[in-house]
Scaffold this motif. Sequence first.
Motif, PDB file in Angstrom:
ATOM      1  N   VAL A  76     -63.746 -33.642  38.062  1.00 38.86           N
ATOM      2  CA  VAL A  76     -64.530 -34.382  36.488  1.00 38.86           C
ATOM      3  C   VAL A  76     -62.689 -33.896  35.215  1.00 38.86           C
ATOM      4  N   VAL A  77     -61.331 -33.861  34.725  1.00 42.38           N
ATOM      5  CA  VAL A  77     -60.835 -33.909  34.507  1.00 42.38           C
ATOM      6  C   VAL A  77     -61.173 -34.249  32.637  1.00 42.38           C
ATOM      7  N   ASP A  78     -61.606 -34.638  32.386  1.00 46.38           N
ATOM      8  CA  ASP A  78     -62.453 -34.835  30.739  1.00 46.38           C
ATOM      9  C   ASP A  78     -63.304 -35.567  30.593  1.00 46.38           C
ATOM     10  N   TYR A  79     -64.330 -35.941  29.452  1.00 54.50           N
ATOM     11  CA  TYR A  79     -65.437 -35.950  28.973  1.00 54.50           C
ATOM     12  C   TYR A  79     -65.227 -36.919  27.858  1.00 54.50           C
ATOM     13  N   ASP A 118     -64.520 -27.303  27.866  1.00 60.19           N
ATOM     14  CA  ASP A 118     -63.721 -27.037  26.641  1.00 60.19           C
ATOM     15  C   ASP A 118     -62.510 -25.627  26.670  1.00 60.19           C
ATOM     16  N   ALA A 119     -63.227 -24.718  27.326  1.00 58.42           N
ATOM     17  CA  ALA A 119     -62.672 -23.500  27.465  1.00 58.42           C
ATOM     18  C   ALA A 119     -61.027 -23.677  28.377  1.00 58.42           C
ATOM     19  N   SER A 121     -59.137 -26.104  28.209  1.00 57.33           N
ATOM     20  CA  SER A 121     -58.505 -27.401  27.010  1.00 57.33           C
ATOM     21  C   SER A 121     -58.502 -26.455  26.381  1.00 57.33           C
ATOM     22  N   VAL A 122     -58.427 -25.465  25.890  1.00 57.28           N
ATOM     23  CA  VAL A 122     -58.261 -24.401  24.454  1.00 57.28           C
ATOM     24  C   VAL A 122     -57.234 -24.386  24.117  1.00 57.28           C
ATOM     25  N   PRO A 123     -55.904 -24.667  23.358  1.00 55.08           N
ATOM     26  CA  PRO A 123     -54.528 -24.522  23.362  1.00 55.08           C
ATOM     27  C   PRO A 123     -54.714 -23.077  22.902  1.00 55.08           C
ATOM     28  N   GLY A 124     -53.509 -22.808  23.729  1.00 51.95           N
ATOM     29  CA  GLY A 124     -52.677 -21.025  23.650  1.00 51.95           C
ATOM     30  C   GLY A 124     -54.342 -20.474  25.164  1.00 51.95           C
ATOM     31  N   GLU A 125     -54.524 -21.168  25.459  1.00 54.13           N
ATOM     32  CA  GLU A 125     -55.142 -19.726  26.565  1.00 54.13           C
ATOM     33  C   GLU A 125     -54.852 -20.499  28.290  1.00 54.13           C
ATOM     34  N   THR A 126     -54.681 -21.581  28.223  1.00 51.55           N
ATOM     35  CA  THR A 126     -53.757 -21.137  29.560  1.00 51.55           C
ATOM     36  C   THR A 126     -52.553 -21.491  30.046  1.00 51.55           C
TER      37      THR A 126
END
Length: 129
Positions: A76-79, A118-119, A121-126
């Motif tokens: 799964v890539v998105d919801y 959700d976790a 795709s959080v900006p700055g977390e990748t």
Amino acid sequence: MEDRFTQQREQAVTAQLRLSPTDTLRTHVRMAAPRLALSVVVLMLAVITLSAGLRGPGPKKCCFRFNENEVQRDRVVDYVRTSQRCPNPAILLRTVAGRYLCARPSATWVKTLISYLDAKSVPGETSNL
């Protein structure tokens, strides 16, 4: 004599046909009631039609069948949540193959998958390393 009898008869019939002011008003009221009812119905139809148009077109995607089997999170890539105007609340899961699966938002595995996505795709977390 016959002319006189005919005249008297015509006068009697004419007198019966004449309506008092009260009778005339009753006749007008009886005639106006159906017109008023028709006007109200037409007005209500116009209001319903306009309000339906203001809501816009219906939702693009709604779910009527649900995937009950757990989907692996790497598939799964998105919801997306379905519109509130859909009859059934649902989550649309987009797979790596580009397909959409319907899932119940109340299912435990769906909640876990949403938290993971959700976790992720959080900006700055990748990391770009």
